[in-house]
Write a protein that holds these residues in place. Structure first.
Motif, mmCIF file in Angstrom:
data_model
loop_
_atom_site.group_PDB
_atom_site.id
_atom_site.type_symbol
_atom_site.label_atom_id
_atom_site.label_comp_id
_atom_site.label_asym_id
_atom_site.label_seq_id
_atom_site.Cartn_x
_atom_site.Cartn_y
_atom_site.Cartn_z
ATOM 1 N N GLU A 196 44.128 9.788 14.495
ATOM 2 C CA GLU A 196 43.323 8.886 15.310
ATOM 3 C C GLU A 196 44.170 8.234 16.408
ATOM 4 O OE1 GLU A 196 40.040 5.276 14.828
ATOM 5 O OE2 GLU A 196 40.982 6.178 13.055
ATOM 6 N N ARG A 197 45.416 7.890 16.087
ATOM 7 C CA ARG A 197 46.315 7.354 17.115
ATOM 8 C C ARG A 197 46.475 8.344 18.267
ATOM 9 N NH1 ARG A 197 49.867 3.084 16.134
ATOM 10 N NH2 ARG A 197 49.848 2.233 14.005
ATOM 11 N N LEU A 198 46.657 9.609 17.904
ATOM 12 C CA LEU A 198 46.830 10.644 18.928
ATOM 13 C C LEU A 198 45.556 10.816 19.747
ATOM 14 C CD1 LEU A 198 48.760 13.220 16.715
ATOM 15 C CD2 LEU A 198 49.694 12.035 18.719
ATOM 16 N N GLU A 199 44.414 10.833 19.080
ATOM 17 C CA GLU A 199 43.140 11.015 19.770
ATOM 18 C C GLU A 199 42.829 9.849 20.713
ATOM 19 O OE1 GLU A 199 40.422 13.710 16.782
ATOM 20 O OE2 GLU A 199 40.504 11.552 16.427
ATOM 21 N N ASP A 200 43.344 8.675 20.416
ATOM 22 C CA ASP A 200 43.054 7.496 21.228
ATOM 23 C C ASP A 200 43.836 7.469 22.540
ATOM 24 O OD1 ASP A 200 41.139 6.444 19.580
ATOM 25 O OD2 ASP A 200 42.485 5.070 18.532
ATOM 26 N N ILE A 201 44.813 8.355 22.694
ATOM 27 C CA ILE A 201 45.573 8.422 23.941
ATOM 28 C C ILE A 201 44.669 8.994 25.032
ATOM 29 C CG2 ILE A 201 47.561 9.462 25.097
ATOM 30 C CD1 ILE A 201 48.909 9.592 22.312
ATOM 31 N N ASP A 202 44.619 8.330 26.167
ATOM 32 C CA ASP A 202 43.700 8.731 27.234
ATOM 33 C C ASP A 202 43.911 10.170 27.690
ATOM 34 O OD1 ASP A 202 42.426 6.288 27.254
ATOM 35 O OD2 ASP A 202 43.621 5.469 28.903
ATOM 36 N N ASP A 203 45.160 10.638 27.718
ATOM 37 C CA ASP A 203 45.454 11.974 28.238
ATOM 38 C C ASP A 203 45.214 13.085 27.210
ATOM 39 O OD1 ASP A 203 46.248 10.875 30.662
ATOM 40 O OD2 ASP A 203 48.334 10.667 30.022
ATOM 41 N N VAL A 204 44.938 12.731 25.977
ATOM 42 C CA VAL A 204 44.740 13.735 24.931
ATOM 43 C C VAL A 204 43.313 14.273 24.969
ATOM 44 C CG1 VAL A 204 44.621 14.109 22.437
ATOM 45 C CG2 VAL A 204 46.546 12.854 23.421
ATOM 46 N N GLN A 205 43.202 15.604 25.011
ATOM 47 C CA GLN A 205 41.903 16.254 25.008
ATOM 48 C C GLN A 205 41.466 16.631 23.598
ATOM 49 O OE1 GLN A 205 40.805 15.448 28.281
ATOM 50 N NE2 GLN A 205 39.737 17.380 28.011
ATOM 51 N N ASN A 206 42.367 17.261 22.842
ATOM 52 C CA ASN A 206 42.033 17.709 21.486
ATOM 53 C C ASN A 206 43.253 17.631 20.590
ATOM 54 O OD1 ASN A 206 39.180 18.824 21.558
ATOM 55 N ND2 ASN A 206 40.080 19.956 23.268
ATOM 56 N N VAL A 207 42.991 17.373 19.312
ATOM 57 C CA VAL A 207 44.035 17.391 18.296
ATOM 58 C C VAL A 207 43.606 18.370 17.210
ATOM 59 C CG1 VAL A 207 45.342 16.053 16.598
ATOM 60 C CG2 VAL A 207 44.644 14.981 18.756
ATOM 61 N N TYR A 208 44.491 19.304 16.874
ATOM 62 C CA TYR A 208 44.216 20.296 15.834
ATOM 63 C C TYR A 208 45.252 20.149 14.729
ATOM 64 C CZ TYR A 208 41.797 22.337 19.847
ATOM 65 O OH TYR A 208 40.999 22.519 20.945
ATOM 66 N N ALA A 209 44.820 20.287 13.475
ATOM 67 C CA ALA A 209 45.750 20.117 12.360
ATOM 68 C C ALA A 209 45.316 20.991 11.189
ATOM 69 C CB ALA A 209 45.810 18.651 11.939
ATOM 70 N N ASN A 210 46.285 21.389 10.359
ATOM 71 C CA ASN A 210 45.975 22.319 9.271
ATOM 72 C C ASN A 210 45.842 21.614 7.921
ATOM 73 O OD1 ASN A 210 48.714 21.756 8.840
ATOM 74 N ND2 ASN A 210 49.186 23.847 8.174
ATOM 75 N N TYR A 211 45.092 20.511 7.910
ATOM 76 C CA TYR A 211 44.852 19.799 6.652
ATOM 77 C C TYR A 211 43.483 20.178 6.083
ATOM 78 C CZ TYR A 211 41.738 16.799 9.357
ATOM 79 O OH TYR A 211 40.726 16.337 10.158
ATOM 80 N N ALA A 212 43.303 19.918 4.810
ATOM 81 C CA ALA A 212 42.009 20.055 4.147
ATOM 82 C C ALA A 212 41.746 18.781 3.365
ATOM 83 C CB ALA A 212 41.993 21.261 3.209
ATOM 84 N N ILE A 213 40.567 18.190 3.581
ATOM 85 C CA ILE A 213 40.149 16.989 2.861
ATOM 86 C C ILE A 213 38.738 17.218 2.344
ATOM 87 C CG2 ILE A 213 39.695 14.513 3.015
ATOM 88 C CD1 ILE A 213 41.666 14.306 5.269
ATOM 89 N N SER A 214 38.500 16.927 1.077
ATOM 90 C CA SER A 214 37.175 17.147 0.501
ATOM 91 C C SER A 214 36.153 16.203 1.125
ATOM 92 C CB SER A 214 37.209 16.925 -1.016
ATOM 93 O OG SER A 214 37.406 15.545 -1.316
ATOM 94 N N ASP A 215 34.889 16.599 1.031
ATOM 95 C CA ASP A 215 33.817 15.775 1.572
ATOM 96 C C ASP A 215 33.793 14.404 0.888
ATOM 97 O OD1 ASP A 215 31.294 15.792 3.315
ATOM 98 O OD2 ASP A 215 30.488 15.171 1.371
ATOM 99 N N ALA A 216 33.977 14.394 -0.422
ATOM 100 C CA ALA A 216 33.963 13.128 -1.169
ATOM 101 C C ALA A 216 35.109 12.218 -0.725
ATOM 102 C CB ALA A 216 34.054 13.391 -2.664
ATOM 103 N N GLU A 217 36.279 12.823 -0.502
ATOM 104 C CA GLU A 217 37.426 12.031 -0.076
ATOM 105 C C GLU A 217 37.219 11.502 1.350
ATOM 106 O OE1 GLU A 217 41.451 10.515 -0.708
ATOM 107 O OE2 GLU A 217 39.653 10.954 -1.868
ATOM 108 N N MET A 218 36.645 12.320 2.220
ATOM 109 C CA MET A 218 36.381 11.877 3.574
ATOM 110 C C MET A 218 35.383 10.724 3.569
ATOM 111 S SD MET A 218 37.322 12.582 6.706
ATOM 112 C CE MET A 218 37.815 14.307 6.806
ATOM 113 N N ALA A 219 34.357 10.823 2.729
ATOM 114 C CA ALA A 219 33.360 9.758 2.632
ATOM 115 C C ALA A 219 34.007 8.460 2.138
ATOM 116 C CB ALA A 219 32.236 10.180 1.710
ATOM 117 N N ARG A 220 34.913 8.594 1.165
ATOM 118 C CA ARG A 220 35.599 7.399 0.631
ATOM 119 C C ARG A 220 36.425 6.723 1.714
ATOM 120 N NH1 ARG A 220 40.365 5.757 -0.689
ATOM 121 N NH2 ARG A 220 41.348 7.743 -0.153
#
Length: 251
Positions: A224-248
């Motif tokens: 989120e810090r990276l995405e908040d930079i004005d010059d940043v267009q996209n951030v890609y990463a190779n993580y996996a987070i479950s739906d339940a964990e994302m909701a939490r």
């Protein structure tokens, strides 16, 4: 953010995206302008432009804004001082991160990106340190609810898609294709009244690292810090987070 679960991420970050709509519009206008400048204003022949327009429409950008951005880019008078640059690094648990930027000041941008990595607990690396873990792919993401998957598969594959993946745990089906075939596949899907919730040309990881708990929270904070930079267009990463964990995390 483009990681996994992408569908979960989109659902739980919608409110935050809406709150930042002005910044989102600016990024899409910049992408449309550069896409038109580099590949022309014919969406049939310019899959990058077609993807950018689709993404802009997905956040309800007014048609006039889109047309002005195309006109400026195709005219060659705007965006000539904007450079496209990519930074790479690592987040928590060794997650690989790609940061795509558009900037008129490289020194400012690299300083901002390095600061975000450091403050977020990550490490900025050398060019090429993680890019080999990803490949570029066109993706169309559909919610499973109400979807005629057999029809989707037939139309997508006939149009040149490489694969159709069902992700039942995430509640979505993903049509994958090469970037060169993105426009053709999208036209076929739209003609069949099959409208994806997300349509994009993205950097997709070969493998993912599952994260949860405090590690997942810190990783998402870094992204989120990276995405908040004005010059940043996209951030890609190779993580996996479950739906339940994302909701939490987003509760």
């Amino acid at each position: 953010m483009s990681g996994h679960s992408k569908w979960s991420t989109i659902k739980h970050k919608k409110a935050a995206t809406d709150a930042k709509r002005g910044k989102v519009f600016t990024r899409y206008i910049r992408e449309i302008t550069i896409a038109a400048r580099s590949g022309g204003d014919d969406t049939d022949a310019n899959p990058r432009l077609r993807a950018a327009i689709t993404a802009a429409k997905g956040v309800n950008m007014p048609k006039d804004n889109i047309e002005r951005a195309i006109s400026r880019g195709a005219g060659g008078d705007d965006g000539n001082n904007i450079d496209e640059i990519r930074y790479e690094g690592y987040g928590q648990a060794g997650v690989a991160i790609i940061v795509d930027c558009m900037t008129d000041n490289r020194k400012r941008t690299v300083a901002d990106v390095r600061s975000a990595f450091n403050k977020g607990g990550g490490n900025m690396g050398e060019s090429g340190c993680v890019a080999w873990m990803f490949h570029q792919k066109g993706q169309f993401i559909f919610a499973i609810d109400g979807l005629d998957e057999d029809r989707l598969i037939d139309i997508a594959l006939e149009a040149g898609a490489d694969d159709v993946e069902e992700h039942a745990d995430d509640g979505c089906t993903i049509v994958c294709c090469s970037p060169a075939d993105f426009g053709t596949v999208q036209q076929a899907l739209e003609s069949a009244n099959l409208h994806a919730q997300i349509a994009e040309i993205s950097w997709v990881p070969e493998n993912t690292i599952t994260v949860e708990g405090d590690v997942a929270e810190k990783l998402l904070g870094l992204i989120e810090r990276l995405e908040d930079i004005d010059d940043v267009q996209n951030v890609y990463a190779n993580y996996a987070i479950s739906d339940a964990e994302m909701a939490r995390i987003h509760s």
